[in-house]
Design a protein around this motif. Structure first.
Motif, PDB file in Angstrom:
ATOM      1  N   ARG A  43       0.814  -1.222   0.000  1.00 31.61           N
ATOM      2  CA  ARG A  43       0.000   0.000   0.000  1.00 31.61           C
ATOM      3  C   ARG A  43       0.847   1.271   0.000  1.00 31.61           C
ATOM      4  NH1 ARG A  43      -5.087   0.186   0.050  1.00 31.61           N
ATOM      5  NH2 ARG A  43      -6.418  -1.616   0.491  1.00 31.61           N
ATOM      6  N   ALA A  53      -5.917   3.399  -7.018  1.00 33.87           N
ATOM      7  CA  ALA A  53      -6.781   4.578  -7.097  1.00 33.87           C
ATOM      8  C   ALA A  53      -7.486   4.662  -8.447  1.00 33.87           C
ATOM      9  CB  ALA A  53      -5.965   5.843  -6.833  1.00 33.87           C
ATOM     10  N   THR A  55      -8.517   2.287 -10.286  1.00 34.57           N
ATOM     11  CA  THR A  55      -9.601   1.320 -10.460  1.00 34.57           C
ATOM     12  C   THR A  55     -10.933   1.874  -9.984  1.00 34.57           C
ATOM     13  OG1 THR A  55      -9.372   0.264  -8.277  1.00 34.57           O
ATOM     14  CG2 THR A  55      -7.973  -0.573 -10.066  1.00 34.57           C
ATOM     15  N   GLY A  56     -10.894   2.797  -9.009  1.00 38.12           N
ATOM     16  CA  GLY A  56     -12.115   3.365  -8.457  1.00 38.12           C
ATOM     17  C   GLY A  56     -12.710   2.567  -7.318  1.00 38.12           C
ATOM     18  N   GLY A  57     -12.073   1.469  -6.930  1.00 40.35           N
ATOM     19  CA  GLY A  57     -12.577   0.669  -5.815  1.00 40.35           C
ATOM     20  C   GLY A  57     -12.334   1.359  -4.486  1.00 40.35           C
ATOM     21  N   ALA A  58     -13.320   1.300  -3.607  1.00 40.62           N
ATOM     22  CA  ALA A  58     -13.194   1.961  -2.307  1.00 40.62           C
ATOM     23  C   ALA A  58     -12.449   1.097  -1.294  1.00 40.62           C
ATOM     24  CB  ALA A  58     -14.573   2.317  -1.764  1.00 40.62           C
ATOM     25  N   THR A  59     -12.487  -0.205  -1.466  1.00 36.83           N
ATOM     26  CA  THR A  59     -11.815  -1.134  -0.565  1.00 36.83           C
ATOM     27  C   THR A  59     -10.982  -2.107  -1.393  1.00 36.83           C
ATOM     28  OG1 THR A  59     -13.589  -2.778  -0.634  1.00 36.83           O
ATOM     29  CG2 THR A  59     -13.780  -1.025   1.027  1.00 36.83           C
ATOM     30  N   THR A  60     -10.126  -2.857  -0.712  1.00 40.84           N
ATOM     31  CA  THR A  60      -9.336  -3.861  -1.429  1.00 40.84           C
ATOM     32  C   THR A  60     -10.250  -4.870  -2.101  1.00 40.84           C
ATOM     33  OG1 THR A  60      -7.468  -3.625   0.089  1.00 40.84           O
ATOM     34  CG2 THR A  60      -7.597  -5.669  -1.185  1.00 40.84           C
ATOM     35  N   GLU A  62     -13.326  -4.448  -3.225  1.00 39.62           N
ATOM     36  CA  GLU A  62     -13.936  -3.848  -4.416  1.00 39.62           C
ATOM     37  C   GLU A  62     -12.913  -3.735  -5.543  1.00 39.62           C
ATOM     38  OE1 GLU A  62     -15.801  -0.151  -3.596  1.00 39.62           O
ATOM     39  OE2 GLU A  62     -17.231  -0.976  -2.152  1.00 39.62           O
ATOM     40  N   THR A  63     -11.701  -3.337  -5.172  1.00 39.54           N
ATOM     41  CA  THR A  63     -10.646  -3.199  -6.176  1.00 39.54           C
ATOM     42  C   THR A  63     -10.360  -4.530  -6.844  1.00 39.54           C
ATOM     43  OG1 THR A  63      -9.618  -1.372  -4.964  1.00 39.54           O
ATOM     44  CG2 THR A  63      -8.234  -2.563  -6.540  1.00 39.54           C
TER      45      THR A  63
END
Length: 226
Positions: A43, A53, A55-60, A62-63
């Motif tokens: 990280r 960042a 990818t737009g995922g809020a959490t791992t 989601e990413t």
């Protein structure tokens, strides 16, 4: 190579130098379960953080779901390619991965190099993944043969003529002295539109085996490149 040899030969990888299955079934399967742990463990790495960042995922979680969806759809997304490339590089370094090359490729690369033709790679896979791919092969380390590496980050999309114009500028050679080898007609079209010479590679059993290469010359082996 004839007297009218190009100054540079620029190579696609997947389906051209190497089998599509070796990437999709070998490298993809290796990276898939490692994406989440790799992100968590790196990280603080600026390149990893930037890719996550994007990818737009809020959490791992989601990413990783987004990255897996891109993999399933064979989406050439730069954040995915960046993360995959880092994971693959570690896998090659650990001796857990070995690259695949069609049998005709290593001898051809060596022969072209010996004749003074300079070699480069333009692949949708990240540069960080390209270098270990050429280093860890059954035919030995091929990296001394390849001088330059280009991907969608430092050159641009492979189906846009502007990307090939950028590469020509980076190589310091007129477009007419550059030869691009690829199994994808749309990539060849883009290179030709930028003034490059092109050859389509029609490998038996590969996805583009029955593709329409239009006016591009076509070979089934690098041995046919004259």
């Amino acid at each position: 190579m004839s007297e009218n040899a190009p100054a540079w030969i620029v190579l696609d990888i997947e389906g051209t130098t190497s089998s599509t299955a070796s990437v999709h079934e070998g490298l993809y399967d290796y990276a898939r379960p490692r994406l989440g742990p790799w992100i968590e463990a790196h990280r603080d790495d600026p390149e990893v953080a930037a890719a996550v960042a994007e990818t737009g995922g809020a959490t791992t979680e989601e990413t990783v779901a987004i990255l897996h969806a891109w993999m399933d759809g064979d989406v050439k997304a730069t954040p995915l390619k960046t993360l995959q490339g880092r994971i693959w590089a570690a896998g090659f370094a650990a001796g857990e991965l070995t690259a695949h090359f069609f049998d005709d490729v290593p001898p051809a690369l060596r022969a072209w190099h010996e004749r003074g033709v300079r070699l480069a790679v333009f692949s949708s896979g990240s540069v960080s993944g390209q270098r270990p791919w050429f280093r860890h092969t059954p035919a030995g380390d091929l990296t001394p043969l390849v001088e330059r590496h280009f991907d969608t980050v430092n050159a641009g999309p492979k189906r846009e003529p502007a990307s090939y114009a950028r590469i020509a500028e980076a190589l310091g050679a007129p477009p007419g002295e550059l030869l691009f080898l690829s199994d994808v007609p749309a990539e060849l079209d883009a290179a030709a539109a930028a003034g490059w010479r092109t050859i389509g590679v029609r490998r038996p059993g590969e996805p583009s085996e029955n593709a329409d290469f239009g006016a591009h010359p076509v070979v089934a082996s690098f041995e046919e490149v004259k």
